[in-house]
Design a protein around this motif. Structure first.
Motif, PDB file in Angstrom:
ATOM      1  N   VAL A   1       0.855  -1.187   0.000  1.00  0.00           N
ATOM      2  CA  VAL A   1       0.000   0.000   0.000  1.00  0.00           C
ATOM      3  C   VAL A   1       0.892   1.238   0.000  1.00  0.00           C
ATOM      4  O   VAL A   1       1.754   1.392   0.878  1.00  0.00           O
ATOM      5  CB  VAL A   1      -0.934   0.027   1.233  1.00  0.00           C
ATOM      6  CG1 VAL A   1      -1.814   1.276   1.200  1.00  0.00           C
ATOM      7  CG2 VAL A   1      -1.799  -1.237   1.272  1.00  0.00           C
ATOM      8  N   GLU A   2       0.700   2.087  -0.989  1.00  0.00           N
ATOM      9  CA  GLU A   2       1.467   3.327  -1.089  1.00  0.00           C
ATOM     10  C   GLU A   2       0.660   4.483  -0.518  1.00  0.00           C
ATOM     11  O   GLU A   2      -0.524   4.639  -0.817  1.00  0.00           O
ATOM     12  CB  GLU A   2       1.824   3.613  -2.552  1.00  0.00           C
ATOM     13  CG  GLU A   2       2.732   2.582  -3.196  1.00  0.00           C
ATOM     14  CD  GLU A   2       4.171   2.685  -2.695  1.00  0.00           C
ATOM     15  OE1 GLU A   2       4.502   3.718  -2.050  1.00  0.00           O
ATOM     16  OE2 GLU A   2       4.941   1.753  -2.939  1.00  0.00           O
ATOM     17  N   LYS A   3       1.312   5.312   0.276  1.00  0.00           N
ATOM     18  CA  LYS A   3       0.640   6.433   0.921  1.00  0.00           C
ATOM     19  C   LYS A   3      -0.029   7.350  -0.100  1.00  0.00           C
ATOM     20  O   LYS A   3      -1.174   7.781   0.086  1.00  0.00           O
ATOM     21  CB  LYS A   3       1.652   7.228   1.752  1.00  0.00           C
ATOM     22  CG  LYS A   3       1.059   8.400   2.514  1.00  0.00           C
ATOM     23  CD  LYS A   3       2.129   9.077   3.367  1.00  0.00           C
ATOM     24  CE  LYS A   3       1.532  10.232   4.171  1.00  0.00           C
ATOM     25  NZ  LYS A   3       2.582  10.870   5.033  1.00  0.00           N
ATOM     26  N   ALA A   4       0.668   7.619  -1.201  1.00  0.00           N
ATOM     27  CA  ALA A   4       0.151   8.559  -2.197  1.00  0.00           C
ATOM     28  C   ALA A   4      -1.098   8.029  -2.898  1.00  0.00           C
ATOM     29  O   ALA A   4      -1.911   8.821  -3.387  1.00  0.00           O
ATOM     30  CB  ALA A   4       1.238   8.866  -3.227  1.00  0.00           C
ATOM     31  N   ASP A   5      -1.259   6.707  -2.944  1.00  0.00           N
ATOM     32  CA  ASP A   5      -2.361   6.113  -3.700  1.00  0.00           C
ATOM     33  C   ASP A   5      -3.479   5.557  -2.819  1.00  0.00           C
ATOM     34  O   ASP A   5      -4.514   5.124  -3.340  1.00  0.00           O
ATOM     35  CB  ASP A   5      -1.826   4.953  -4.569  1.00  0.00           C
ATOM     36  CG  ASP A   5      -0.757   5.413  -5.538  1.00  0.00           C
ATOM     37  OD1 ASP A   5      -0.823   6.572  -5.989  1.00  0.00           O
ATOM     38  OD2 ASP A   5       0.160   4.617  -5.826  1.00  0.00           O
ATOM     39  N   PHE A   6      -3.293   5.567  -1.507  1.00  0.00           N
ATOM     40  CA  PHE A   6      -4.245   4.885  -0.642  1.00  0.00           C
ATOM     41  C   PHE A   6      -5.571   5.631  -0.522  1.00  0.00           C
ATOM     42  O   PHE A   6      -5.617   6.827  -0.258  1.00  0.00           O
ATOM     43  CB  PHE A   6      -3.663   4.689   0.753  1.00  0.00           C
ATOM     44  CG  PHE A   6      -4.622   4.060   1.725  1.00  0.00           C
ATOM     45  CD1 PHE A   6      -5.127   2.792   1.494  1.00  0.00           C
ATOM     46  CD2 PHE A   6      -5.039   4.745   2.861  1.00  0.00           C
ATOM     47  CE1 PHE A   6      -6.026   2.202   2.368  1.00  0.00           C
ATOM     48  CE2 PHE A   6      -5.930   4.164   3.748  1.00  0.00           C
ATOM     49  CZ  PHE A   6      -6.422   2.898   3.498  1.00  0.00           C
TER      50      PHE A   6
ATOM     51  N   GLU B   1     -11.402   3.777   1.297  1.00  0.00           N
ATOM     52  CA  GLU B   1     -12.474   2.882   0.855  1.00  0.00           C
ATOM     53  C   GLU B   1     -11.939   1.513   0.415  1.00  0.00           C
ATOM     54  O   GLU B   1     -12.700   0.562   0.288  1.00  0.00           O
ATOM     55  CB  GLU B   1     -13.259   3.526  -0.280  1.00  0.00           C
ATOM     56  CG  GLU B   1     -14.047   4.765   0.162  1.00  0.00           C
ATOM     57  CD  GLU B   1     -14.835   5.384  -0.974  1.00  0.00           C
ATOM     58  OE1 GLU B   1     -14.795   4.828  -2.111  1.00  0.00           O
ATOM     59  OE2 GLU B   1     -15.481   6.427  -0.749  1.00  0.00           O
ATOM     60  N   GLN B   2     -10.627   1.431   0.206  1.00  0.00           N
ATOM     61  CA  GLN B   2     -10.003   0.166  -0.192  1.00  0.00           C
ATOM     62  C   GLN B   2      -9.781  -0.779   0.992  1.00  0.00           C
ATOM     63  O   GLN B   2      -9.510  -1.963   0.801  1.00  0.00           O
ATOM     64  CB  GLN B   2      -8.641   0.433  -0.854  1.00  0.00           C
ATOM     65  CG  GLN B   2      -8.706   1.300  -2.108  1.00  0.00           C
ATOM     66  CD  GLN B   2      -7.319   1.740  -2.547  1.00  0.00           C
ATOM     67  OE1 GLN B   2      -6.420   1.920  -1.734  1.00  0.00           O
ATOM     68  NE2 GLN B   2      -7.145   1.901  -3.856  1.00  0.00           N
ATOM     69  N   ALA B   3      -9.865  -0.262   2.203  1.00  0.00           N
ATOM     70  CA  ALA B   3      -9.466  -1.023   3.383  1.00  0.00           C
ATOM     71  C   ALA B   3     -10.222  -2.343   3.524  1.00  0.00           C
ATOM     72  O   ALA B   3      -9.628  -3.390   3.795  1.00  0.00           O
ATOM     73  CB  ALA B   3      -9.634  -0.176   4.644  1.00  0.00           C
TER      74      ALA B   3
ATOM     75  N   ILE C   1      -7.341   1.123   8.601  1.00  0.00           N
ATOM     76  CA  ILE C   1      -7.098   2.519   8.216  1.00  0.00           C
ATOM     77  C   ILE C   1      -6.221   3.202   9.261  1.00  0.00           C
ATOM     78  O   ILE C   1      -5.255   3.903   8.925  1.00  0.00           O
ATOM     79  CB  ILE C   1      -8.436   3.273   8.039  1.00  0.00           C
ATOM     80  CG1 ILE C   1      -9.185   2.730   6.820  1.00  0.00           C
ATOM     81  CG2 ILE C   1      -8.197   4.778   7.883  1.00  0.00           C
ATOM     82  CD1 ILE C   1     -10.635   3.184   6.733  1.00  0.00           C
ATOM     83  N   ALA C   2      -6.533   2.973  10.535  1.00  0.00           N
ATOM     84  CA  ALA C   2      -5.737   3.578  11.605  1.00  0.00           C
ATOM     85  C   ALA C   2      -4.305   3.059  11.590  1.00  0.00           C
ATOM     86  O   ALA C   2      -3.343   3.828  11.752  1.00  0.00           O
ATOM     87  CB  ALA C   2      -6.391   3.296  12.956  1.00  0.00           C
TER      88      ALA C   2
ATOM     89  N   TYR D   1       5.918   6.630   9.279  1.00  0.00           N
ATOM     90  CA  TYR D   1       7.298   6.136   9.214  1.00  0.00           C
ATOM     91  C   TYR D   1       7.770   5.856   7.795  1.00  0.00           C
ATOM     92  O   TYR D   1       8.979   5.844   7.539  1.00  0.00           O
ATOM     93  CB  TYR D   1       7.423   4.842  10.034  1.00  0.00           C
ATOM     94  CG  TYR D   1       7.120   5.016  11.500  1.00  0.00           C
ATOM     95  CD1 TYR D   1       8.108   5.428  12.386  1.00  0.00           C
ATOM     96  CD2 TYR D   1       5.839   4.782  12.000  1.00  0.00           C
ATOM     97  CE1 TYR D   1       7.838   5.598  13.735  1.00  0.00           C
ATOM     98  CE2 TYR D   1       5.556   4.947  13.351  1.00  0.00           C
ATOM     99  CZ  TYR D   1       6.553   5.355  14.211  1.00  0.00           C
ATOM    100  OH  TYR D   1       6.272   5.530  15.544  1.00  0.00           O
ATOM    101  N   ASP D   2       6.828   5.605   6.887  1.00  0.00           N
ATOM    102  CA  ASP D   2       7.219   5.157   5.549  1.00  0.00           C
ATOM    103  C   ASP D   2       6.085   5.426   4.571  1.00  0.00           C
ATOM    104  O   ASP D   2       4.907   5.305   4.927  1.00  0.00           O
ATOM    105  CB  ASP D   2       7.510   3.649   5.587  1.00  0.00           C
ATOM    106  CG  ASP D   2       8.445   3.201   4.485  1.00  0.00           C
ATOM    107  OD1 ASP D   2       8.409   3.788   3.395  1.00  0.00           O
ATOM    108  OD2 ASP D   2       9.217   2.258   4.719  1.00  0.00           O
ATOM    109  N   SER D   3       6.438   5.749   3.339  1.00  0.00           N
ATOM    110  CA  SER D   3       5.408   5.966   2.315  1.00  0.00           C
ATOM    111  C   SER D   3       4.955   4.659   1.676  1.00  0.00           C
ATOM    112  O   SER D   3       3.929   4.620   0.996  1.00  0.00           O
ATOM    113  CB  SER D   3       5.936   6.911   1.225  1.00  0.00           C
ATOM    114  OG  SER D   3       7.091   6.362   0.612  1.00  0.00           O
ATOM    115  N   SER D   4       5.736   3.581   1.897  1.00  0.00           N
ATOM    116  CA  SER D   4       5.362   2.250   1.406  1.00  0.00           C
ATOM    117  C   SER D   4       5.120   1.343   2.615  1.00  0.00           C
ATOM    118  O   SER D   4       5.958   1.278   3.516  1.00  0.00           O
ATOM    119  CB  SER D   4       6.463   1.639   0.547  1.00  0.00           C
ATOM    120  OG  SER D   4       6.681   2.402  -0.618  1.00  0.00           O
TER     121      SER D   4
END
Length: 312
Positions: free
Chosen positions: A124-129, A132-134, A168-169, A177-180
Protein backbone atom coordinates in the motif's frame (compact mmCIF):
# COMPACT_ATOMS: atom_id res chain seq x y z
CA UNK A 1 43.30 -12.73 3.12
CA UNK A 2 43.86 -10.59 6.19
CA UNK A 3 45.00 -12.54 9.25
CA UNK A 4 43.71 -12.00 12.76
CA UNK A 5 47.03 -10.47 13.80
CA UNK A 6 46.91 -8.08 10.85
CA UNK A 7 43.38 -7.05 11.85
CA UNK A 8 44.63 -6.26 15.33
CA UNK A 9 47.08 -3.80 13.79
CA UNK A 10 44.24 -1.92 12.09
CA UNK A 11 42.24 0.95 13.54
CA UNK A 12 38.61 -0.18 13.73
CA UNK A 13 35.71 2.30 13.86
CA UNK A 14 32.53 0.99 15.45
CA UNK A 15 29.79 3.09 13.83
CA UNK A 16 26.70 3.43 15.99
CA UNK A 17 23.87 5.76 17.00
CA UNK A 18 22.88 7.62 13.84
CA UNK A 19 19.56 9.29 13.14
CA UNK A 20 17.10 6.44 12.60
CA UNK A 21 14.12 5.51 14.73
CA UNK A 22 16.32 2.72 16.11
CA UNK A 23 18.99 5.07 17.45
CA UNK A 24 18.68 4.00 21.09
CA UNK A 25 19.01 0.33 20.22
CA UNK A 26 22.03 1.13 18.06
CA UNK A 27 23.73 3.03 20.88
CA UNK A 28 23.46 -0.08 23.05
CA UNK A 29 24.65 -2.39 20.26
CA UNK A 30 27.64 -0.23 19.37
CA UNK A 31 28.75 0.13 22.96
CA UNK A 32 28.63 -3.65 23.45
CA UNK A 33 30.49 -4.34 20.18
CA UNK A 34 33.21 -1.81 20.98
CA UNK A 35 33.68 -3.32 24.44
CA UNK A 36 33.86 -6.84 23.00
CA UNK A 37 36.36 -5.92 20.30
CA UNK A 38 38.52 -3.99 22.76
CA UNK A 39 38.57 -6.94 25.16
CA UNK A 40 39.50 -9.17 22.20
CA UNK A 41 42.58 -7.04 21.57
CA UNK A 42 41.49 -4.73 18.74
CA UNK A 43 42.25 -1.02 18.39
CA UNK A 44 38.75 0.47 18.48
CA UNK A 45 37.26 3.94 18.11
CA UNK A 46 33.54 4.30 18.86
CA UNK A 47 31.88 6.86 16.53
CA UNK A 48 28.31 8.13 16.73
CA UNK A 49 27.40 8.96 13.12
CA UNK A 50 24.75 11.51 14.13
CA UNK A 51 26.14 14.79 12.73
CA UNK A 52 29.47 13.12 11.92
CA UNK A 53 31.31 13.88 8.67
CA UNK A 54 32.19 10.45 7.30
CA UNK A 55 35.13 11.94 5.43
CA UNK A 56 36.83 12.23 8.81
CA UNK A 57 37.21 8.45 8.89
CA UNK A 58 40.17 8.79 6.53
CA UNK A 59 41.73 11.72 8.38
CA UNK A 60 41.41 9.76 11.64
CA UNK A 61 43.26 6.85 10.08
CA UNK A 62 40.36 4.38 10.21
CA UNK A 63 41.22 1.15 8.40
CA UNK A 64 37.92 -0.74 8.79
CA UNK A 65 34.38 -0.16 10.06
CA UNK A 66 32.20 -2.39 12.18
CA UNK A 67 28.64 -1.24 11.37
CA UNK A 68 26.39 -1.30 14.42
CA UNK A 69 23.81 1.10 12.95
CA UNK A 70 20.21 -0.13 12.85
CA UNK A 71 17.50 1.11 10.52
CA UNK A 72 17.66 3.83 7.91
CA UNK A 73 21.03 5.26 7.02
CA UNK A 74 22.88 2.33 8.54
CA UNK A 75 21.15 -0.84 7.42
CA UNK A 76 19.77 0.19 4.03
CA UNK A 77 22.91 0.54 1.90
CA UNK A 78 23.56 4.24 2.56
CA UNK A 79 26.49 3.90 4.96
CA UNK A 80 27.75 0.93 2.96
CA UNK A 81 27.88 3.02 -0.23
CA UNK A 82 29.65 5.87 1.54
CA UNK A 83 32.25 3.51 2.98
CA UNK A 84 32.86 1.93 -0.41
CA UNK A 85 33.34 5.40 -1.91
CA UNK A 86 35.87 6.18 0.84
CA UNK A 87 37.61 2.84 0.38
CA UNK A 88 36.95 1.72 3.96
CA UNK A 89 36.17 -2.01 4.33
CA UNK A 90 33.16 -2.78 6.53
CA UNK A 91 31.26 -5.60 8.19
CA UNK A 92 28.08 -7.19 6.90
CA UNK A 93 26.19 -7.00 3.64
CA UNK A 94 27.15 -4.85 0.66
CA UNK A 95 25.07 -1.99 -0.77
CA UNK A 96 22.64 -4.15 -2.73
CA UNK A 97 22.17 -6.77 -0.03
CA UNK A 98 21.60 -4.12 2.62
CA UNK A 99 19.11 -2.13 0.56
CA UNK A 100 17.15 -5.16 -0.59
CA UNK A 101 16.99 -6.86 2.80
CA UNK A 102 15.77 -3.60 4.34
CA UNK A 103 12.82 -3.54 1.92
CA UNK A 104 10.30 -6.02 3.35
CA UNK A 105 8.05 -5.84 0.28
CA UNK A 106 10.71 -6.53 -2.32
CA UNK A 107 12.18 -9.33 -0.21
CA UNK A 108 8.79 -11.03 -0.17
CA UNK A 109 8.44 -10.53 -3.93
CA UNK A 110 11.79 -12.29 -4.45
CA UNK A 111 10.84 -15.12 -2.09
CA UNK A 112 7.56 -15.61 -3.95
CA UNK A 113 9.42 -15.77 -7.26
CA UNK A 114 11.80 -18.38 -5.86
CA UNK A 115 9.01 -20.42 -4.31
CA UNK A 116 10.11 -19.74 -0.72
CA UNK A 117 7.27 -19.74 1.83
CA UNK A 118 5.92 -16.38 2.95
CA UNK A 119 2.44 -15.14 3.84
CA UNK A 120 0.09 -13.45 1.38
CA UNK A 121 0.51 -9.68 1.29
CA UNK A 122 -0.42 -6.38 -0.32
CA UNK A 123 1.71 -3.29 -0.86
CA UNK A 124 0.00 0.00 0.00
CA UNK A 125 1.47 3.33 -1.09
CA UNK A 126 0.64 6.43 0.92
CA UNK A 127 0.15 8.56 -2.20
CA UNK A 128 -2.36 6.11 -3.70
CA UNK A 129 -4.25 4.89 -0.64
CA UNK A 130 -8.00 5.38 -0.54
CA UNK A 131 -9.60 4.45 2.81
CA UNK A 132 -12.47 2.88 0.85
CA UNK A 133 -10.00 0.17 -0.19
CA UNK A 134 -9.47 -1.02 3.38
CA UNK A 135 -12.34 -3.52 3.52
CA UNK A 136 -11.27 -5.15 0.23
CA UNK A 137 -7.63 -5.40 1.34
CA UNK A 138 -8.70 -7.02 4.59
CA UNK A 139 -11.02 -9.49 2.87
CA UNK A 140 -8.33 -10.48 0.34
CA UNK A 141 -5.91 -11.30 3.17
CA UNK A 142 -8.22 -13.39 5.34
CA UNK A 143 -9.81 -10.83 7.65
CA UNK A 144 -6.87 -10.11 9.95
CA UNK A 145 -3.54 -8.57 8.98
CA UNK A 146 -0.21 -7.26 10.22
CA UNK A 147 0.72 -3.78 9.02
CA UNK A 148 4.44 -2.96 8.69
CA UNK A 149 6.33 0.07 7.35
CA UNK A 150 8.40 -1.38 4.51
CA UNK A 151 11.74 0.06 5.64
CA UNK A 152 11.70 0.03 9.44
CA UNK A 153 12.98 -2.49 11.97
CA UNK A 154 12.51 -3.32 15.66
CA UNK A 155 8.74 -3.63 15.03
CA UNK A 156 8.51 0.18 14.81
CA UNK A 157 5.20 1.34 13.32
CA UNK A 158 3.73 -2.17 13.28
CA UNK A 159 0.16 -3.01 14.27
CA UNK A 160 -2.46 -5.68 13.73
CA UNK A 161 -5.88 -4.96 12.22
CA UNK A 162 -9.09 -7.00 11.93
CA UNK A 163 -11.58 -4.37 10.73
CA UNK A 164 -11.60 -1.72 8.04
CA UNK A 165 -11.45 0.98 10.71
CA UNK A 166 -8.46 -0.54 12.52
CA UNK A 167 -6.68 -1.13 9.21
CA UNK A 168 -7.10 2.52 8.22
CA UNK A 169 -5.74 3.58 11.60
CA UNK A 170 -2.80 1.15 11.36
CA UNK A 171 -1.96 2.32 7.84
CA UNK A 172 -2.08 5.98 8.83
CA UNK A 173 0.25 5.21 11.73
CA UNK A 174 2.63 3.26 9.46
CA UNK A 175 2.60 6.12 6.93
CA UNK A 176 4.18 8.28 9.64
CA UNK A 177 7.30 6.14 9.21
CA UNK A 178 7.22 5.16 5.55
CA UNK A 179 5.41 5.97 2.32
CA UNK A 180 5.36 2.25 1.41
CA UNK A 181 3.61 -0.16 3.76
CA UNK A 182 3.38 -3.95 3.80
CA UNK A 183 0.01 -5.43 4.73
CA UNK A 184 0.54 -9.11 5.48
CA UNK A 185 -1.98 -11.86 6.18
CA UNK A 186 -2.04 -12.64 9.89
CA UNK A 187 -0.06 -15.75 10.88
CA UNK A 188 -1.07 -17.67 13.97
CA UNK A 189 1.81 -19.60 15.46
CA UNK A 190 5.23 -19.42 17.07
CA UNK A 191 7.94 -16.93 16.16
CA UNK A 192 11.49 -18.10 15.49
CA UNK A 193 14.75 -16.57 14.35
CA UNK A 194 17.96 -17.97 12.85
CA UNK A 195 21.27 -16.11 12.98
CA UNK A 196 23.64 -16.39 10.02
CA UNK A 197 27.41 -16.25 10.45
CA UNK A 198 29.33 -16.57 7.22
CA UNK A 199 27.99 -19.65 5.41
CA UNK A 200 26.54 -21.16 8.59
CA UNK A 201 23.13 -21.01 10.23
CA UNK A 202 23.35 -20.92 14.04
CA UNK A 203 20.91 -22.67 16.40
CA UNK A 204 17.33 -21.38 16.08
CA UNK A 205 15.69 -19.34 18.83
CA UNK A 206 11.99 -19.59 19.69
CA UNK A 207 10.55 -16.36 21.14
CA UNK A 208 7.44 -16.42 23.33
CA UNK A 209 5.63 -13.31 24.52
CA UNK A 210 2.26 -12.65 26.17
CA UNK A 211 1.88 -9.72 23.76
CA UNK A 212 -0.20 -10.18 20.61
CA UNK A 213 3.05 -10.26 18.63
CA UNK A 214 6.79 -9.77 19.20
CA UNK A 215 6.59 -5.96 19.30
CA UNK A 216 9.03 -3.24 20.37
CA UNK A 217 8.04 -3.56 24.02
CA UNK A 218 8.42 -7.35 23.95
CA UNK A 219 11.87 -6.95 22.42
CA UNK A 220 13.32 -4.21 24.59
CA UNK A 221 11.14 -3.03 27.45
CA UNK A 222 9.63 -5.97 29.35
CA UNK A 223 10.92 -9.04 31.15
CA UNK A 224 8.04 -11.35 30.20
CA UNK A 225 9.47 -12.44 26.83
CA UNK A 226 10.97 -15.94 26.89
CA UNK A 227 13.79 -17.07 24.60
CA UNK A 228 14.32 -20.77 23.97
CA UNK A 229 17.69 -21.76 22.51
CA UNK A 230 17.95 -24.63 21.82
CA UNK A 231 14.52 -24.14 20.29
CA UNK A 232 13.30 -27.66 21.18
CA UNK A 233 12.33 -28.29 17.56
CA UNK A 234 12.80 -31.85 16.27
CA UNK A 235 16.24 -32.21 14.71
CA UNK A 236 14.89 -32.58 11.17
CA UNK A 237 12.63 -29.54 11.50
CA UNK A 238 15.46 -27.37 12.85
CA UNK A 239 17.67 -28.45 9.95
CA UNK A 240 14.87 -27.52 7.54
CA UNK A 241 14.54 -24.12 9.19
CA UNK A 242 18.28 -23.45 9.06
CA UNK A 243 18.42 -24.40 5.38
CA UNK A 244 15.50 -22.12 4.60
CA UNK A 245 17.19 -19.29 6.52
CA UNK A 246 20.34 -19.63 4.42
CA UNK A 247 18.29 -19.62 1.21
CA UNK A 248 16.34 -16.53 2.23
CA UNK A 249 19.48 -14.73 3.38
CA UNK A 250 21.40 -15.39 0.16
CA UNK A 251 18.40 -14.61 -2.07
CA UNK A 252 18.22 -11.10 -0.63
CA UNK A 253 21.87 -10.49 -1.49
CA UNK A 254 22.82 -10.42 2.19
CA UNK A 255 26.26 -11.64 3.24
CA UNK A 256 28.64 -11.81 6.18
CA UNK A 257 26.27 -12.04 9.09
CA UNK A 258 22.66 -11.30 9.96
CA UNK A 259 19.39 -12.86 11.05
CA UNK A 260 16.30 -14.30 9.39
CA UNK A 261 12.91 -14.21 11.14
CA UNK A 262 10.10 -16.75 10.73
CA UNK A 263 6.68 -17.80 11.96
CA UNK A 264 5.64 -21.45 12.26
CA UNK A 265 1.97 -21.32 11.28
CA UNK A 266 -0.92 -23.41 12.55
CA UNK A 267 -0.36 -25.89 9.68
CA UNK A 268 3.21 -26.46 10.93
CA UNK A 269 4.66 -24.67 7.91
CA UNK A 270 7.45 -22.08 8.00
CA UNK A 271 6.62 -18.57 6.83
CA UNK A 272 9.44 -16.10 6.15
CA UNK A 273 9.05 -12.66 7.72
CA UNK A 274 12.22 -10.67 7.03
CA UNK A 275 16.01 -10.52 6.87
CA UNK A 276 18.02 -8.33 9.25
CA UNK A 277 21.51 -7.40 8.03
CA UNK A 278 22.55 -5.51 11.20
CA UNK A 279 20.65 -7.21 14.06
CA UNK A 280 20.84 -6.06 17.67
CA UNK A 281 24.22 -6.75 19.26
CA UNK A 282 23.98 -6.25 22.98
CA UNK A 283 25.17 -9.22 24.99
CA UNK A 284 21.53 -10.27 25.49
CA UNK A 285 20.42 -9.82 21.87
CA UNK A 286 19.26 -12.72 19.72
CA UNK A 287 22.39 -13.28 17.62
CA UNK A 288 24.69 -13.44 20.68
CA UNK A 289 22.22 -15.83 22.35
CA UNK A 290 22.44 -18.20 19.38
CA UNK A 291 26.20 -17.79 19.15
CA UNK A 292 26.56 -18.73 22.82
CA UNK A 293 24.68 -22.01 22.26
CA UNK A 294 26.87 -22.56 19.20
CA UNK A 295 29.93 -22.23 21.43
CA UNK A 296 31.03 -18.64 20.81
CA UNK A 297 31.46 -16.01 23.49
CA UNK A 298 30.37 -12.46 22.65
CA UNK A 299 33.99 -11.42 22.11
CA UNK A 300 34.55 -14.37 19.77
CA UNK A 301 31.37 -13.49 17.88
CA UNK A 302 32.35 -9.88 17.17
CA UNK A 303 35.84 -11.08 16.23
CA UNK A 304 34.36 -13.55 13.73
CA UNK A 305 32.12 -10.86 12.21
CA UNK A 306 35.14 -8.60 11.80
CA UNK A 307 37.17 -11.42 10.23
CA UNK A 308 34.36 -12.11 7.75
CA UNK A 309 34.68 -8.52 6.50
CA UNK A 310 38.37 -9.14 5.80
CA UNK A 311 37.65 -12.30 3.82
CA UNK A 312 35.11 -10.71 1.45
Amino acid sequence: MTSLEQLKQEKIAVLYGGDSAEREVSLNSGSAVAKGLTEAGFNVELIDTQGFNLGELKTRGIDRAFIALHGRGGEDGCIQGALEYLGVPYTGSNVLGSALAMDKIRCKQIWRTLGLPTAEFKMVEKADFNPEQAADILAALGGKVMVKPAHEGSSIGMASADSAESLIAALNNAFEYDSSVLVEAWITGGEYTVAILGQQALPAIHMETPHEFYDYQAKYQVSTTQYHCPSNLPKEQEAELQGLALQAFKSSGASGWGRVDFMLNSDNQWQLLEVNTVPGMTETSLVPKAAKVHGLTFNQLVTEILQLSANR
